[in-house]
Design an enzyme around this catalytic site. Structure first.
Site, PDB file in Angstrom:
ATOM      1  N   ASP A  45       0.834  -1.211   0.000  1.00  0.00           N
ATOM      2  CA  ASP A  45       0.000   0.000   0.000  1.00  0.00           C
ATOM      3  C   ASP A  45       0.868   1.259   0.000  1.00  0.00           C
ATOM      4  O   ASP A  45       0.744   2.107   0.892  1.00  0.00           O
ATOM      5  CB  ASP A  45      -0.932   0.055   1.228  1.00  0.00           C
ATOM      6  CG  ASP A  45      -1.837  -1.147   1.335  1.00  0.00           C
ATOM      7  OD1 ASP A  45      -2.263  -1.657   0.286  1.00  0.00           O
ATOM      8  OD2 ASP A  45      -2.120  -1.568   2.473  1.00  0.00           O
ATOM      9  N   GLU A 211     -10.846  -2.212  -2.662  1.00  0.00           N
ATOM     10  CA  GLU A 211     -10.216  -1.426  -1.596  1.00  0.00           C
ATOM     11  C   GLU A 211      -9.139  -0.537  -2.217  1.00  0.00           C
ATOM     12  O   GLU A 211      -9.063  -0.399  -3.437  1.00  0.00           O
ATOM     13  CB  GLU A 211      -9.651  -2.343  -0.503  1.00  0.00           C
ATOM     14  CG  GLU A 211      -8.715  -3.425  -0.984  1.00  0.00           C
ATOM     15  CD  GLU A 211      -8.314  -4.417   0.115  1.00  0.00           C
ATOM     16  OE1 GLU A 211      -8.803  -4.310   1.250  1.00  0.00           O
ATOM     17  OE2 GLU A 211      -7.477  -5.292  -0.173  1.00  0.00           O
TER      18      GLU A 211
END
Ligand SMILES: *[C@@H]1O[C@H](CO)[C@@H](O)[C@H](O)[C@H]1NC(C)=O
Ligand SMILES: *[C@@H]1O[C@H](CO)[C@@H](O)[C@H](O)[C@H]1NC(C)=O
Ligand SMILES: *[C@@H]1O[C@H](CO)[C@@H](O)[C@H](O)[C@H]1NC(C)=O
Ligand SMILES: *[C@@H]1O[C@H](CO)[C@@H](O)[C@H](O)[C@H]1NC(C)=O
Ligand SMILES: *[C@@H]1O[C@H](CO)[C@@H](O)[C@H](O)[C@H]1NC(C)=O
Ligand SMILES: *[C@@H]1O[C@H](CO)[C@@H](O)[C@H](O)[C@H]1NC(C)=O
Ligand SMILES: *[C@@H]1O[C@H](CO)[C@@H](O)[C@H](O)[C@H]1NC(C)=O
Length: 340
Positions: A45, A211
């Site tokens: 991420d 997501e």
């Protein structure tokens, strides 16, 4: 060791075959990421910010208490220098000692890092905020809770991304599984929420796997990028069906608040999304994407993590999650990745 390699090769061959069958119609190919120099460093991420004062690159990652990794060249070497919250988040929820998905951007002369406190598969989650004037380890001040979710909510309060809408108002995109991606309005000082969450993207196919949302403005459009599929926990001898691992989709809108439509005009709230990047070669399950404009070159850089499928001490093991960097060709009005 040999046996493991053999098993991996067989799985790889199967995966490649299945992919070429299902995707031959679109014949999608993707460029390889920029080769990096220096020792391995873990990234998941990523958020990549170039410091205003000196152009130094700051990369932030999930785990390591929101690890900070810096470099003076994009190619590396990259150095792990510390963490945003070495003393854990002040938010009293499980996961406060292992925060996720830091999202860093520059406003009001300081850097704002939104981060997530959660545990895998739980909706008992929160988005927190820390700020710093330099991004260096030891300089981050934790302001704690911005927004949270609990079991039974339609959303999961993780994977934040701050953007400024066409009226100059801050909007925080977030979400993961359940009803997927939502947005919140924030106060002008960026510390508190002023609206209920509004859905902007939803995949109706179970397990509703969206997501890692983030919004990027280019020319007259706001582009909403999402990661769809399984991010982690792969077993090299039992990979998910090809296409169910992480990959990146995009939709665009004239407003930062949507509605976001894909290339075929399908609304992202109705499982729309145009594929930007999927698994290929050594790159497996790419996602967690962001974009930044490199002030050295003026180029937009597409930043993501991927799980090495070949070039790794343990292929498909997300402990070796690596940094992917590519260029972007916007000439069609849609992001097409290029070599950097
Ligand atoms: C952070 O959390 C870990 C695990 O709960 C704990 O062991 C550690 O003492 C905490 N650190 C601080 C500074 O509170
Ligand atoms: C969030 O979005 C902004 C621009 O809208 C971008 O500068 C930033 O890199 C993004 N960060 C992440 C982690 O998505
Ligand atoms: C972490 O806690 C220690 C001990 O209380 C303190 O000395 C240190 O400054 C703290 N670090 C940060 C970054 O807040
Ligand atoms: C999370 O939000 C609920 C209300 O939605 C609230 O009751 C609860 O106290 C919050 N938890 C934290 C840790 O702030
Ligand atoms: C941010 O602004 C809100 C109102 O818009 C205010 O209630 C809050 O105290 C402010 N927070 C900080 C840290 O200044
Ligand atoms: C990986 O998958 C294989 C084949 O299904 C299974 O035998 C093995 O136990 C799995 N390994 C782990 C760590 O789950
Ligand atoms: C929706 O989810 C399904 C199942 O994981 C996946 O195959 C598909 O690619 C996803 N589509 C989008 C646009 O997210």
């Amino acid at each position: 060791m040999l046996l493991k390699l053999l098993v991996t090769l067989v799985v790889l061959a199967t995966a490649t075959f299945a992919l070429s069958e299902s995707e031959s119609a679109s014949a999608t190919t993707f460029p390889d990421p920029l080769p990096l120099t220096g020792p391995f460093f873990f990234v998941h991420d990523p958020s990549l910010v170039q410091r205003e004062s000196d152009g130094k690159y700051f990369l932030f990652t999930t785990h390591d208490k929101a690890g900070i990794i810096t470099a003076t060249n994009l190619e590396g070497p990259w150095t792990e220098v510390g963490s945003i919250l070495p003393n854990n988040s002040t938010i009293q929820l499980p996961g406060r000692d292992d925060i996720w998905a830091p999202d860093v951007s520059f406003h009001h002369d300081q850097y704002y890092a939104y981060y997530a406190v959660s545990t895998f598969g739980s909706q008992n989650s929160a988005i927190g905020l820390a700020t710093s004037r330099t991004m260096e380890p030891g300089t981050w001040v934790d302001h704690g809770l911005v927004f949270n979710s609990t079991t039974g909510d339609a959303f999961n309060a993780i994977d934040p991304n701050l953007s400024i809408d066409e009226k100059g108002k801050p909007v925080l995109s977030f979400g993961s599984f359940w009803d997927d991606i939502f947005q919140l309005s924030l106060t002008d000082n960026l510390t508190a929420v002023t609206s209920a969450p509004i859905g902007v993207s939803f995949n109706s196919t179970l397990p509703n796997p969206e997501e890692g949302a983030f919004i990027w403005k280019h020319d007259e459009f706001y582009y909403l990028f999402i990661s769809s599929g399984l991010c982690c926990g792969f077993n090299a001898s039992a990979l998910p069906p090809p296409g169910n691992e992480y990959k990146v989709f995009v939709g665009r809108s004239h407003s930062a608040r949507g509605p976001f439509l894909d290339k075929d005009g399908v609304d992202m709230r109705q499982t729309g999304g145009t594929l930007v990047l999927g698994s290929h070669g050594n790159v497996y399950a790419p996602g967690g994407q962001v974009i930044f404009t490199d002030r050295k070159t003026g180029k937009d850089v597409f930043v993501y993590h991927y799980v090495p499928a070949i070039d790794s001490p343990a292929p498909f093991d997300d402990e070796f999650s690596s940094l992917g960097l590519n260029g972007i060709d916007w000439s069609s009005g849609w992001p097409v990745l290029t070599e950097l």
